[in-house]
Design an enzyme around this catalytic site. Structure first.
Site, PDB file in Angstrom:
ATOM      1  N   MET A  89      -9.858 -83.874  10.868  1.00  0.00           N
ATOM      2  CA  MET A  89     -10.223 -85.024  11.702  1.00  0.00           C
ATOM      3  C   MET A  89     -11.008 -84.446  12.882  1.00  0.00           C
ATOM      4  O   MET A  89     -10.437 -84.104  13.915  1.00  0.00           O
ATOM      5  CB  MET A  89      -8.981 -85.767  12.196  1.00  0.00           C
ATOM      6  CG  MET A  89      -8.212 -86.483  11.110  1.00  0.00           C
ATOM      7  SD  MET A  89      -9.108 -87.948  10.467  1.00  0.00           S
ATOM      8  CE  MET A  89      -7.870 -88.568   9.294  1.00  0.00           C
ATOM      9  N   VAL A  90     -12.290 -84.265  12.678  1.00  0.00           N
ATOM     10  CA  VAL A  90     -13.091 -83.531  13.660  1.00  0.00           C
ATOM     11  C   VAL A  90     -14.281 -84.364  14.146  1.00  0.00           C
ATOM     12  O   VAL A  90     -14.126 -85.547  14.425  1.00  0.00           O
ATOM     13  CB  VAL A  90     -13.489 -82.154  13.091  1.00  0.00           C
ATOM     14  CG1 VAL A  90     -12.273 -81.213  13.059  1.00  0.00           C
ATOM     15  CG2 VAL A  90     -14.071 -82.280  11.675  1.00  0.00           C
ATOM     16  N   HIS A 111      14.237 -79.126  11.751  1.00  0.00           N
ATOM     17  CA  HIS A 111      14.580 -79.757  13.027  1.00  0.00           C
ATOM     18  C   HIS A 111      13.548 -80.818  13.399  1.00  0.00           C
ATOM     19  O   HIS A 111      12.454 -80.853  12.842  1.00  0.00           O
ATOM     20  CB  HIS A 111      14.646 -78.705  14.138  1.00  0.00           C
ATOM     21  CG  HIS A 111      13.311 -78.152  14.537  1.00  0.00           C
ATOM     22  ND1 HIS A 111      12.589 -77.271  13.755  1.00  0.00           N
ATOM     23  CD2 HIS A 111      12.540 -78.365  15.636  1.00  0.00           C
ATOM     24  CE1 HIS A 111      11.455 -76.959  14.350  1.00  0.00           C
ATOM     25  NE2 HIS A 111      11.388 -77.608  15.497  1.00  0.00           N
ATOM     26  N   HIS A 140       9.914 -99.037  12.508  1.00  0.00           N
ATOM     27  CA  HIS A 140       9.195 -98.398  11.402  1.00  0.00           C
ATOM     28  C   HIS A 140       8.993 -96.916  11.676  1.00  0.00           C
ATOM     29  O   HIS A 140       9.079 -96.475  12.826  1.00  0.00           O
ATOM     30  CB  HIS A 140       7.841 -99.083  11.149  1.00  0.00           C
ATOM     31  CG  HIS A 140       6.908 -99.070  12.325  1.00  0.00           C
ATOM     32  ND1 HIS A 140       7.037 -99.918  13.407  1.00  0.00           N
ATOM     33  CD2 HIS A 140       5.811 -98.314  12.590  1.00  0.00           C
ATOM     34  CE1 HIS A 140       6.075 -99.698  14.277  1.00  0.00           C
ATOM     35  NE2 HIS A 140       5.314 -98.716  13.816  1.00  0.00           N
ATOM     36  N   CYS A 193      19.309 -71.053  14.776  1.00  0.00           N
ATOM     37  CA  CYS A 193      20.435 -70.847  13.858  1.00  0.00           C
ATOM     38  C   CYS A 193      21.782 -70.905  14.585  1.00  0.00           C
ATOM     39  O   CYS A 193      21.878 -70.580  15.773  1.00  0.00           O
ATOM     40  CB  CYS A 193      20.297 -69.498  13.141  1.00  0.00           C
ATOM     41  SG  CYS A 193      18.983 -69.470  11.913  1.00  0.00           S
ATOM     42  N   GLU A 238     -14.855 -88.081  13.379  1.00  0.00           N
ATOM     43  CA  GLU A 238     -13.569 -88.732  13.627  1.00  0.00           C
ATOM     44  C   GLU A 238     -13.205 -88.716  15.111  1.00  0.00           C
ATOM     45  O   GLU A 238     -12.653 -89.684  15.634  1.00  0.00           O
ATOM     46  CB  GLU A 238     -12.472 -88.044  12.803  1.00  0.00           C
ATOM     47  CG  GLU A 238     -12.579 -88.269  11.292  1.00  0.00           C
ATOM     48  CD  GLU A 238     -13.616 -87.393  10.582  1.00  0.00           C
ATOM     49  OE1 GLU A 238     -14.306 -86.605  11.272  1.00  0.00           O
ATOM     50  OE2 GLU A 238     -13.745 -87.510   9.349  1.00  0.00           O
ATOM     51  N   GLN A 293      12.307 -83.324  17.109  1.00  0.00           N
ATOM     52  CA  GLN A 293      12.375 -83.362  18.561  1.00  0.00           C
ATOM     53  C   GLN A 293      12.534 -84.801  19.033  1.00  0.00           C
ATOM     54  O   GLN A 293      12.189 -85.747  18.335  1.00  0.00           O
ATOM     55  CB  GLN A 293      11.110 -82.775  19.174  1.00  0.00           C
ATOM     56  CG  GLN A 293      10.844 -81.337  18.767  1.00  0.00           C
ATOM     57  CD  GLN A 293       9.760 -80.687  19.632  1.00  0.00           C
ATOM     58  OE1 GLN A 293       9.802 -80.728  20.856  1.00  0.00           O
ATOM     59  NE2 GLN A 293       8.779 -80.088  18.978  1.00  0.00           N
ATOM     60  N   LYS A 309      -7.398 -82.320   5.351  1.00  0.00           N
ATOM     61  CA  LYS A 309      -8.435 -83.187   5.897  1.00  0.00           C
ATOM     62  C   LYS A 309      -8.642 -82.784   7.357  1.00  0.00           C
ATOM     63  O   LYS A 309      -7.680 -82.704   8.122  1.00  0.00           O
ATOM     64  CB  LYS A 309      -7.983 -84.642   5.836  1.00  0.00           C
ATOM     65  CG  LYS A 309      -8.809 -85.615   6.657  1.00  0.00           C
ATOM     66  CD  LYS A 309     -10.209 -85.776   6.103  1.00  0.00           C
ATOM     67  CE  LYS A 309     -11.084 -86.646   7.012  1.00  0.00           C
ATOM     68  NZ  LYS A 309     -12.472 -86.727   6.509  1.00  0.00           N
TER      69      LYS A 309
HETATM   70  O1  LIG Z   1     -19.380 -83.183   6.480  1.00  0.00           O
HETATM   71  P1  LIG Z   1     -18.638 -81.868   6.477  1.00  0.00           P
HETATM   72  O2  LIG Z   1     -19.124 -80.907   7.528  1.00  0.00           O
HETATM   73  O3  LIG Z   1     -18.542 -81.260   5.123  1.00  0.00           O
HETATM   74  O4  LIG Z   1     -17.155 -82.277   6.863  1.00  0.00           O
HETATM   75  C1  LIG Z   1     -16.580 -82.151   8.121  1.00  0.00           C
HETATM   76  O5  LIG Z   1     -17.046 -83.122   9.043  1.00  0.00           O
HETATM   77  C2  LIG Z   1     -16.759 -84.480   8.710  1.00  0.00           C
HETATM   78  C3  LIG Z   1     -17.233 -85.346   9.850  1.00  0.00           C
HETATM   79  O6  LIG Z   1     -16.574 -85.064  11.059  1.00  0.00           O
HETATM   80  C4  LIG Z   1     -15.271 -84.696   8.429  1.00  0.00           C
HETATM   81  O7  LIG Z   1     -15.075 -85.980   7.916  1.00  0.00           O
HETATM   82  C5  LIG Z   1     -14.733 -83.672   7.444  1.00  0.00           C
HETATM   83  O8  LIG Z   1     -13.330 -83.820   7.336  1.00  0.00           O
HETATM   84  C6  LIG Z   1     -15.083 -82.274   7.921  1.00  0.00           C
HETATM   85  O9  LIG Z   1     -14.623 -81.313   7.010  1.00  0.00           O
HETATM   86  O1  LIG Z   2       7.341 -78.222  20.914  1.00  0.00           O
HETATM   87  P1  LIG Z   2       6.767 -77.325  19.853  1.00  0.00           P
HETATM   88  O2  LIG Z   2       7.299 -77.621  18.481  1.00  0.00           O
HETATM   89  O3  LIG Z   2       6.826 -75.874  20.211  1.00  0.00           O
HETATM   90  O4  LIG Z   2       5.206 -77.692  19.839  1.00  0.00           O
HETATM   91  C1  LIG Z   2       4.559 -78.515  18.925  1.00  0.00           C
HETATM   92  O5  LIG Z   2       4.850 -79.891  19.147  1.00  0.00           O
HETATM   93  C2  LIG Z   2       4.425 -80.436  20.397  1.00  0.00           C
HETATM   94  C3  LIG Z   2       4.713 -81.916  20.401  1.00  0.00           C
HETATM   95  O6  LIG Z   2       4.032 -82.604  19.378  1.00  0.00           O
HETATM   96  C4  LIG Z   2       2.941 -80.161  20.648  1.00  0.00           C
HETATM   97  O7  LIG Z   2       2.628 -80.525  21.982  1.00  0.00           O
HETATM   98  C5  LIG Z   2       2.580 -78.681  20.441  1.00  0.00           C
HETATM   99  O8  LIG Z   2       1.189 -78.519  20.545  1.00  0.00           O
HETATM  100  C6  LIG Z   2       3.074 -78.247  19.061  1.00  0.00           C
HETATM  101  O9  LIG Z   2       2.793 -76.891  18.856  1.00  0.00           O
END
Ligand SMILES: O=P(O)(O)O[C@H]1O[C@H](CO)[C@@H](O)[C@H](O)[C@H]1O
Ligand SMILES: O=P(O)(O)O[C@H]1O[C@H](CO)[C@@H](O)[C@H](O)[C@H]1O
Lengths: 351, 351
Positions: free
Chosen positions: B316-317, B166, B299, B55, B320, B168, B314
């Site tokens: 991404m685990v 903000h 872009h 601020c 993914e 970065q 979603k």
């Molecule tokens: O299949 P699940 O366990 O419901 O879903 C989980 O694993 C999947 C595979 O990594 C992912 O696509 C989903 O986003 C996640 O929630």
């Molecule tokens: O710099 P910040 O906002 O504290 O931190 C955030 O952005 C960074 C850059 O994407 C990441 O590395 C950090 O994990 C995230 O918490």
């Protein structure tokens, strides 16, 4: 002039499995954290929940009834991302609007009949059953599909929507991005150096020791030199092994032992059931079974998100998504921390 | 035989900017969600908080005092991941243990003196000030650094640790992974097709319309054909422009207008301040300023995590991270949903 200290001075490290770089800025751990705090993982999960579709004897969304299983249990995912019979999108395509057919199978594998255990709390003999089942599924689905991805999402933080101990297996008609890159990198390394990348790497790490978390006569767990997640590890056999179904009975035993050790240390780190995504990578299957895949070495990746405590994770966001992954402690610091943790699980110590 | 329907049949789509594929399994939206529910974003942020280091007039961690700024305000990050003077890690290196020097600068840019506004709630004239400042910083840091990453992490869910509006700017002595791949892909496309990839792509999308979210005479926002995040968008100029500092006054005006439109729609989707990470990609700078970069097109990428509601994202685990990114609705479905949302912000409608 300053001399280089990896704990103080940011630098880039090369990931030879992905052919890219990670930014290591260990001094960032000093910044205070005022951001998001996660819900701690649920601690009191009932052993049996009549509404949980993964428990023995319960009815699933499909209407099917689970058997009263007493070890592992495998079934087809009721909401699969891959199905065996999707039609082809066709091929009249502009280079910027390319699509391809994707076919496959998604399975779920329960590790144990009880909802209130996790791999580190299971007996070694029970973990061996899981490994045997992994090997069996790989062989079964790998007979036709070129890639069989075995993976576990553990913890709600990692998108896991059911606390019952389980993993998933997604087999696909295509080689996905990550293994495609790992294939290319390992092949190029093998052609240049005459030895598989990860076989050489395991030897080097076994000598250097500074990134080793646990080891036994068959296996090695390291925080890889190029780790991106704070406590990421790489589980490697010492012997050259292409796929999980090639493991001997002894190697399955020692694998169960080292998994239990690693996962116990993970849980002990913040005294919480440690969330992660993990998965196995081995030589491609299906039509690739007839190719020479000597450049491949079987391995498992563990990607845990927690950074500072049981409730503060590393966010892979802006800079990481748009530019490059960045980490806040060195792999050597992470390995040392994990290595020095007790081998007994905090939950069994309490009792 | 079934005819192909992208909403019903999983398929792969090619991402020409990253040279990889995304798995589209739209039928997965039908599965119930019993997993993690996020904390909804905080709704009541005070306009001025005496303890908030962003601020006007407040003291930061470094001891420095912010001016009483009344528009944008830029300062050096007090906990930078990149510093200008890190020593070199040296070069006596095994191919599996490669490191490189990383030098740079990290800046923070406040968008507005008030903590209780966000870009979509700011006036167009105020957003133009932000764009002008982006152009100025790119020119300043881009004079020496090859890459200047402007990015915004919005919302606690995206690791943002301060609610004050903000972004970065991290400038680096190296070309990070993501832009390195985008550079390679755009170059190869240009060499083959004689026109920049994203210039051709914008033309195609402007004709096809089905993935367009908003457009004006200078700009186009689409859910790209290869989107991975559920409501991911790509903001593209129609004219061939290498870098943000080349924008004319008119183009800055129309950019501010379209950003306000897009971000208003994002907020209206789940009637919540929509979390995302966004960032600008343009031709490399520093030593690359003297090269021919005609293959580049400026872009911005927007990567928002929410999937089902204000509190279900979603993940991404496992699959993914280990295999390939997967999405649960088609890009065309996402675009249609965003396109049909009102242009007036839900917060100003309420008043
Ligand atoms: O299949 P699940 O366990 O419901 O879903 C989980 O694993 C999947 C595979 O990594 C992912 O696509 C989903 O986003 C996640 O929630
Ligand atoms: O710099 P910040 O906002 O504290 O931190 C955030 O952005 C960074 C850059 O994407 C990441 O590395 C950090 O994990 C995230 O918490």
């Amino acid at each position: 002039d300053l001399s280089f200290d990896p704990k103080e001075h940011q630098h880039l490290r090369y990931n030879p499995l992905r052919d890219n770089w990670v930014l290591v800025s260990a001094h960032r751990m000093k910044r205070p954290w005022a951001g998001q705090v996660e819900k701690p993982p649920e601690e009191h999960i009932p052993r049996y929940d009549p509404r949980n579709p993964l428990c023995p004897g319960n009815t699933r969304a499909s209407g099917e009834i689970n058997p009263s299983y007493d070890s592992t249990f495998v079934f087809e995912n009721d909401f699969p991302a891959l199905q065996p019979d999707a039609p082809d999108p066709g091929s009249d395509q502009h280079p910027l609007f390319q699509s391809k057919a994707a076919r496959g199978v998604c399975k779920v594998m329960c590790f144990h009949p009880w909802s209130d255990v996790t791999l580190p709390l299971m007996k070694k003999e029970e973990i061996i059953k899981v490994i045997d089942k992994w090997a069996e599924i790989l062989e079964e689905l790998g007979a036709t599909y070129p890639w069989v991805q075995i993976f576990e999402n553990k913890g709600a933080m990692m998108g896991c929507s059911n606390p019952h101990p389980h993993c998933q297996v997604w087999a696909s008609s295509f080689l996905p991005n990550e293994p495609a890159v790992a294939d290319r990198c390992q092949r190029a390394y093998y052609q240049k150096n005459g030895e598989p990348l990860l076989v050489q790497y395991a030897k080097q790490e076994a000598e250097k020791k500074e990134r080793v978390v646990v080891e036994n006569s068959d296996w090695l767990v390291v925080v890889p030199y190029w780790a991106t997640w704070p406590y990421q590890t790489l589980l490697l056999p010492r012997r050259h092994i292409l796929r999980i179904n090639e493991l001997t009975a002894e190697e399955r035993d020692s694998l169960a032992a080292i998994m239990k050790q690693l996962l116990t240390k993970y849980d002990n780190l913040f005294e919480v059931s440690f969330p992660y995504s993990m998965g196995w990578h081995g030589a491609p299957t299906g039509p690739c079974l007839k190719d020479d895949n000597s450049h491949w070495q079987l391995h498992a990746h563990y990607y845990p998100p927690l950074l500072r405590s049981a409730t503060v994770k590393k966010f892979m966001v802006g800079y990481e998504m748009l530019a490059q992954e960045q980490r806040d402690l060195t792999p050597e610091q992470a390995a040392e921390k994990l290595r020095n943790l007790p081998e007994e699980h905090y939950k069994t110590r309490e009792n």
